[in-house]
Design a protein around this motif. Structure first.
Motif, PDB file in Angstrom:
ATOM      1  N   PRO A  82       6.962  -7.960   0.905  1.00  0.00           N
ATOM      2  CA  PRO A  82       5.524  -8.153   0.679  1.00  0.00           C
ATOM      3  C   PRO A  82       4.784  -8.359   1.994  1.00  0.00           C
ATOM      4  O   PRO A  82       5.251  -9.067   2.889  1.00  0.00           O
ATOM      5  N   LEU A  83       3.626  -7.721   2.121  1.00  0.00           N
ATOM      6  CA  LEU A  83       2.774  -7.866   3.287  1.00  0.00           C
ATOM      7  C   LEU A  83       1.429  -8.432   2.852  1.00  0.00           C
ATOM      8  O   LEU A  83       1.000  -8.203   1.717  1.00  0.00           O
ATOM      9  N   PRO A  84       0.753  -9.153   3.730  1.00  0.00           N
ATOM     10  CA  PRO A  84      -0.545  -9.725   3.350  1.00  0.00           C
ATOM     11  C   PRO A  84      -1.568  -8.635   3.019  1.00  0.00           C
ATOM     12  O   PRO A  84      -1.815  -7.739   3.829  1.00  0.00           O
ATOM     13  N   THR A  85      -2.111  -8.669   1.807  1.00  0.00           N
ATOM     14  CA  THR A  85      -3.168  -7.748   1.385  1.00  0.00           C
ATOM     15  C   THR A  85      -4.149  -8.533   0.521  1.00  0.00           C
ATOM     16  O   THR A  85      -3.841  -9.621   0.046  1.00  0.00           O
ATOM     17  N   ASP A  86      -5.311  -7.948   0.298  1.00  0.00           N
ATOM     18  CA  ASP A  86      -6.323  -8.574  -0.556  1.00  0.00           C
ATOM     19  C   ASP A  86      -6.691  -7.592  -1.654  1.00  0.00           C
ATOM     20  O   ASP A  86      -7.578  -6.743  -1.469  1.00  0.00           O
ATOM     21  N   PRO A  87      -6.011  -7.666  -2.828  1.00  0.00           N
ATOM     22  CA  PRO A  87      -6.299  -6.728  -3.912  1.00  0.00           C
ATOM     23  C   PRO A  87      -7.752  -6.752  -4.356  1.00  0.00           C
ATOM     24  O   PRO A  87      -8.264  -5.747  -4.871  1.00  0.00           O
ATOM     25  N   ALA A  88      -8.446  -7.875  -4.160  1.00  0.00           N
ATOM     26  CA  ALA A  88      -9.841  -7.964  -4.594  1.00  0.00           C
ATOM     27  C   ALA A  88     -10.744  -7.035  -3.782  1.00  0.00           C
ATOM     28  O   ALA A  88     -11.863  -6.724  -4.202  1.00  0.00           O
ATOM     29  N   MET A  89     -10.274  -6.590  -2.617  1.00  0.00           N
ATOM     30  CA  MET A  89     -11.101  -5.748  -1.741  1.00  0.00           C
ATOM     31  C   MET A  89     -10.958  -4.261  -2.071  1.00  0.00           C
ATOM     32  O   MET A  89     -11.567  -3.443  -1.389  1.00  0.00           O
ATOM     33  N   ARG A  90     -10.179  -3.905  -3.092  1.00  0.00           N
ATOM     34  CA  ARG A  90     -10.010  -2.484  -3.424  1.00  0.00           C
ATOM     35  C   ARG A  90      -9.933  -2.341  -4.940  1.00  0.00           C
ATOM     36  O   ARG A  90      -9.579  -3.279  -5.657  1.00  0.00           O
ATOM     37  N   PRO A  91     -10.217  -1.134  -5.455  1.00  0.00           N
ATOM     38  CA  PRO A  91     -10.035  -0.897  -6.885  1.00  0.00           C
ATOM     39  C   PRO A  91      -8.542  -0.938  -7.236  1.00  0.00           C
ATOM     40  O   PRO A  91      -7.679  -0.754  -6.379  1.00  0.00           O
ATOM     41  N   PHE A  92      -8.231  -1.195  -8.509  1.00  0.00           N
ATOM     42  CA  PHE A  92      -6.849  -1.140  -8.960  1.00  0.00           C
ATOM     43  C   PHE A  92      -6.285   0.241  -8.636  1.00  0.00           C
ATOM     44  O   PHE A  92      -6.880   1.266  -8.969  1.00  0.00           O
ATOM     45  N   THR A  93      -5.118   0.241  -8.002  1.00  0.00           N
ATOM     46  CA  THR A  93      -4.532   1.501  -7.516  1.00  0.00           C
ATOM     47  C   THR A  93      -3.121   1.671  -8.059  1.00  0.00           C
ATOM     48  O   THR A  93      -2.262   0.820  -7.849  1.00  0.00           O
ATOM     49  N   ALA A  94      -2.925   2.796  -8.754  1.00  0.00           N
ATOM     50  CA  ALA A  94      -1.583   3.178  -9.207  1.00  0.00           C
ATOM     51  C   ALA A  94      -0.985   4.127  -8.183  1.00  0.00           C
ATOM     52  O   ALA A  94      -1.658   5.048  -7.721  1.00  0.00           O
ATOM     53  N   GLY A  95       0.280   3.908  -7.834  1.00  0.00           N
ATOM     54  CA  GLY A  95       0.897   4.699  -6.781  1.00  0.00           C
ATOM     55  C   GLY A  95       2.054   5.555  -7.263  1.00  0.00           C
ATOM     56  O   GLY A  95       2.646   5.307  -8.320  1.00  0.00           O
ATOM     57  N   PHE A  96       2.369   6.553  -6.455  1.00  0.00           N
ATOM     58  CA  PHE A  96       3.527   7.425  -6.691  1.00  0.00           C
ATOM     59  C   PHE A  96       4.095   7.791  -5.337  1.00  0.00           C
ATOM     60  O   PHE A  96       3.346   8.097  -4.396  1.00  0.00           O
ATOM     61  N   VAL A  97       5.432   7.797  -5.234  1.00  0.00           N
ATOM     62  CA  VAL A  97       6.113   8.234  -4.013  1.00  0.00           C
ATOM     63  C   VAL A  97       7.212   9.199  -4.422  1.00  0.00           C
ATOM     64  O   VAL A  97       8.068   8.866  -5.251  1.00  0.00           O
ATOM     65  N   GLY A  98       7.209  10.407  -3.852  1.00  0.00           N
ATOM     66  CA  GLY A  98       8.266  11.362  -4.182  1.00  0.00           C
ATOM     67  C   GLY A  98       7.778  12.793  -4.063  1.00  0.00           C
ATOM     68  O   GLY A  98       6.737  13.082  -3.444  1.00  0.00           O
ATOM     69  N   ARG A  99       8.526  13.677  -4.668  1.00  0.00           N
ATOM     70  CA  ARG A  99       8.187  15.094  -4.618  1.00  0.00           C
ATOM     71  C   ARG A  99       7.117  15.414  -5.645  1.00  0.00           C
ATOM     72  O   ARG A  99       7.187  14.959  -6.781  1.00  0.00           O
ATOM     73  N   PHE A 100       6.153  16.211  -5.250  1.00  0.00           N
ATOM     74  CA  PHE A 100       5.102  16.640  -6.165  1.00  0.00           C
ATOM     75  C   PHE A 100       5.606  17.859  -6.945  1.00  0.00           C
ATOM     76  O   PHE A 100       5.230  19.001  -6.680  1.00  0.00           O
ATOM     77  N   GLU A 101       6.480  17.603  -7.900  1.00  0.00           N
ATOM     78  CA  GLU A 101       7.092  18.658  -8.701  1.00  0.00           C
ATOM     79  C   GLU A 101       6.905  18.340 -10.188  1.00  0.00           C
ATOM     80  O   GLU A 101       6.733  17.169 -10.558  1.00  0.00           O
ATOM     81  N   PRO A 102       6.954  19.374 -11.060  1.00  0.00           N
ATOM     82  CA  PRO A 102       6.666  19.140 -12.486  1.00  0.00           C
ATOM     83  C   PRO A 102       7.522  18.054 -13.118  1.00  0.00           C
ATOM     84  O   PRO A 102       7.013  17.255 -13.919  1.00  0.00           O
ATOM     85  N   HIS A 103       8.837  17.996 -12.782  1.00  0.00           N
ATOM     86  CA  HIS A 103       9.693  17.025 -13.458  1.00  0.00           C
ATOM     87  C   HIS A 103       9.442  15.583 -13.013  1.00  0.00           C
ATOM     88  O   HIS A 103       9.961  14.646 -13.616  1.00  0.00           O
ATOM     89  N   LYS A 104       8.620  15.401 -11.978  1.00  0.00           N
ATOM     90  CA  LYS A 104       8.294  14.041 -11.530  1.00  0.00           C
ATOM     91  C   LYS A 104       7.112  13.442 -12.285  1.00  0.00           C
ATOM     92  O   LYS A 104       6.801  12.258 -12.101  1.00  0.00           O
ATOM     93  N   CYS A 155      -8.858   4.408 -12.767  1.00  0.00           N
ATOM     94  CA  CYS A 155      -8.318   3.667 -11.623  1.00  0.00           C
ATOM     95  C   CYS A 155      -8.034   4.636 -10.476  1.00  0.00           C
ATOM     96  O   CYS A 155      -8.017   5.857 -10.659  1.00  0.00           O
ATOM     97  N   ASP A 156      -7.828   4.098  -9.302  1.00  0.00           N
ATOM     98  CA  ASP A 156      -7.489   4.914  -8.144  1.00  0.00           C
ATOM     99  C   ASP A 156      -6.014   5.311  -8.208  1.00  0.00           C
ATOM    100  O   ASP A 156      -5.201   4.660  -8.879  1.00  0.00           O
ATOM    101  N   VAL A 157      -5.696   6.383  -7.485  1.00  0.00           N
ATOM    102  CA  VAL A 157      -4.312   6.853  -7.392  1.00  0.00           C
ATOM    103  C   VAL A 157      -3.980   7.086  -5.926  1.00  0.00           C
ATOM    104  O   VAL A 157      -4.769   7.682  -5.185  1.00  0.00           O
ATOM    105  N   SER A 158      -2.789   6.628  -5.505  1.00  0.00           N
ATOM    106  CA  SER A 158      -2.284   6.877  -4.155  1.00  0.00           C
ATOM    107  C   SER A 158      -0.961   7.606  -4.285  1.00  0.00           C
ATOM    108  O   SER A 158       0.002   7.072  -4.850  1.00  0.00           O
ATOM    109  N   LEU A 159      -0.898   8.839  -3.767  1.00  0.00           N
ATOM    110  CA  LEU A 159       0.297   9.671  -3.911  1.00  0.00           C
ATOM    111  C   LEU A 159       0.889   9.954  -2.539  1.00  0.00           C
ATOM    112  O   LEU A 159       0.196  10.453  -1.646  1.00  0.00           O
ATOM    113  N   VAL A 160       2.163   9.650  -2.384  1.00  0.00           N
ATOM    114  CA  VAL A 160       2.856   9.803  -1.102  1.00  0.00           C
ATOM    115  C   VAL A 160       3.964  10.824  -1.280  1.00  0.00           C
ATOM    116  O   VAL A 160       4.867  10.646  -2.105  1.00  0.00           O
TER     117      VAL A 160
END
Length: 399
Positions: A184-206, A220-225
């Motif tokens: 865990p790193l120091p962050t302030d969730p109140a300063m950003r919209p709720f964000t759902a994340g994904f990490v991996g290959r951008f392929e249909p089975h994912k 909600c926001d989305v962060s894709l890596v």
């Protein structure tokens, strides 16, 4: 204890964490034989070799390869007749690759030719009983007869080993996470919209498009890596929702923990597909074999949401929410629960931190591996002998 590890394939970056922790053991020296690996893996191996005097690595040429056939089973090491890797006898040979891989067959032949009697262990992740075309079944059978100890990463992988004929000893050893880096790193969730994340290959089975639709449903926001063939879909979603869909390229250890810590939930919405890119008449079911990023998110204190495909529910355990694969409203509901119920999100985050530390920390996993390897080196332990080649005889070797 000199350990020789063989590893192949484009998605091998996480193994360098294991190598790093192994090299910190005072009685371990490590040689890595790799082929067809990613540029990130090459850089990480070079970095580790500069850090650890007890690490040597060889990235050798290969024949065929994953990019040509679509499957790591087809990779072949191309070693010259005399190579440094064959001159130093290891105490343990550990094969990271399934029993049916060509490179597993090559590693076992190398042992038979150069280091007879060296104990051999095998990683196993296959979680679906799949019947491969010739010559892979024969390679698989020979591997099962030759390996001294197997390390399946899940109970399902152990079951596949048993169904397919492996009768030797086995210990379930999951994929791990470096909790010194992923934390865990120091962050302030109140300063950003709720964000759902994904990490991996951008392929249909994912299930990337399912996540985009679910995020749109609950606004909600989305962060894709990552990257992959669905990049265009992601760019169109970003154009539809300006400033709400964020795409990042592949991230290494220096950047991924920071990206994970800026997510309020990590989603793995995978679906099952049938792969036919090796031989078009052979369908290979693809179900998530583990989901390593789930563990990395847990170690960062990020709640996880996963589909009920493959080993995702096993990895998630009590640290997240599970939904039926392909059910976009159910995925949206899980994300909404985490957004609207901070005590639930906090409880799951804490359970994830405990789970990452107790079950998936690489240091604990290395303790298990090394204890097994030291036991295999016992002078009173009878070794399993590889199957005889046609026209040759073998005799049982005693270590």
């Amino acid at each position: 204890m000199h350990v020789l590890i063989t590893v192949v394939g484009k998605r091998t970056e996480h193994w360098t964490d294991l190598f790093d922790v192994l090299c910190e053991q005072p009685d371990v020296t490590l040689t890595v034989l790799a082929a067809d690996v990613s540029p990130v893996t090459r850089r990480e191996l070079a970095r580790l070799a500069g850090r650890h005097l007890g690490l040597r690595y060889h990235i050798v040429p290969h024949l065929l390869g994953e990019s040509l056939t679509g499957h790591m089973a087809s990779v072949l090491f191309r070693l010259p007749g005399q190579h440094d890797v064959t001159t130093a006898r290891p105490d343990i040979l550990h094969v990271i690759g399934e029993a049916a891989y060509f490179t597993t067959w090559q590693a076992l032949r190398l042992r038979q030719r150069c280091w007879a009697g060296v104990p051999t262990t095998l990683y196993a992740a296959q979680n679906v009983v799949t019947r491969f075309p010739a010559p892979f079944p024969r390679i698989e059978r020979q591997s099962y007869l030759s390996v001294d100890h197997a390390f399946p990463i899940t109970p399902a992988a152990l079951n596949v080993l048993r169904v397919k004929g492996y009768r030797g000893p086995a210990t379930i050893v999951p994929l791990g996470v470096d909790t010194r880096v992923f934390r865990p790193l120091p962050t302030d969730p109140a300063m950003r919209p709720f964000t759902a994340g994904f990490v991996g290959r951008f392929e249909p089975h994912k299930g990337v498009t399912d996540l985009l639709r679910a995020a749109e449903l609950i606004d909600c926001d989305v962060s894709l890596v990552g990257d992959g063939s669905l990049r265009g879909e992601i760019e169109r979603a970003a154009a539809r929702r300006p400033g709400r869909v964020h795409r990042h390229g592949w991230a290494g250890h220096a950047d991924l923990p920071g990206l994970l810590n800026r997510m309020d939930a990590l989603a793995m919405p995978s679906v099952e597909v049938v792969q036919r890119n090796t031989l078009p008449w052979v369908g290979i079911p693809l179900r998530e074999q583990f989901g390593r990023v789930l563990v990395e998110a847990m170690a960062c204190g990020v709640p996880v949401v996963g589909s009920d495909v493959g080993e995702i529910p096993y990895v998630v355990g009590d640290a997240g929410l599970v939904f039926p694969a392909g059910d976009v409203p159910a995925l949206a509901a899980c994300l909404a629960r985490l957004r609207d119920d901070p005590p639930l999100a906090g409880r799951l985050a804490n359970q994830g931190l405990r789970r990452a530390d107790a079950e998936f920390d690489w240091e604990r996993i290395v303790d298990t591996l090394c204890a097994t390897w030291r036991g295999l080196r016992s002078p009173t332990r009878p070794l399993r002998t590889p199957p005889a080649e046609a026209g040759h005889s073998t005799r049982e070797a005693i270590a």
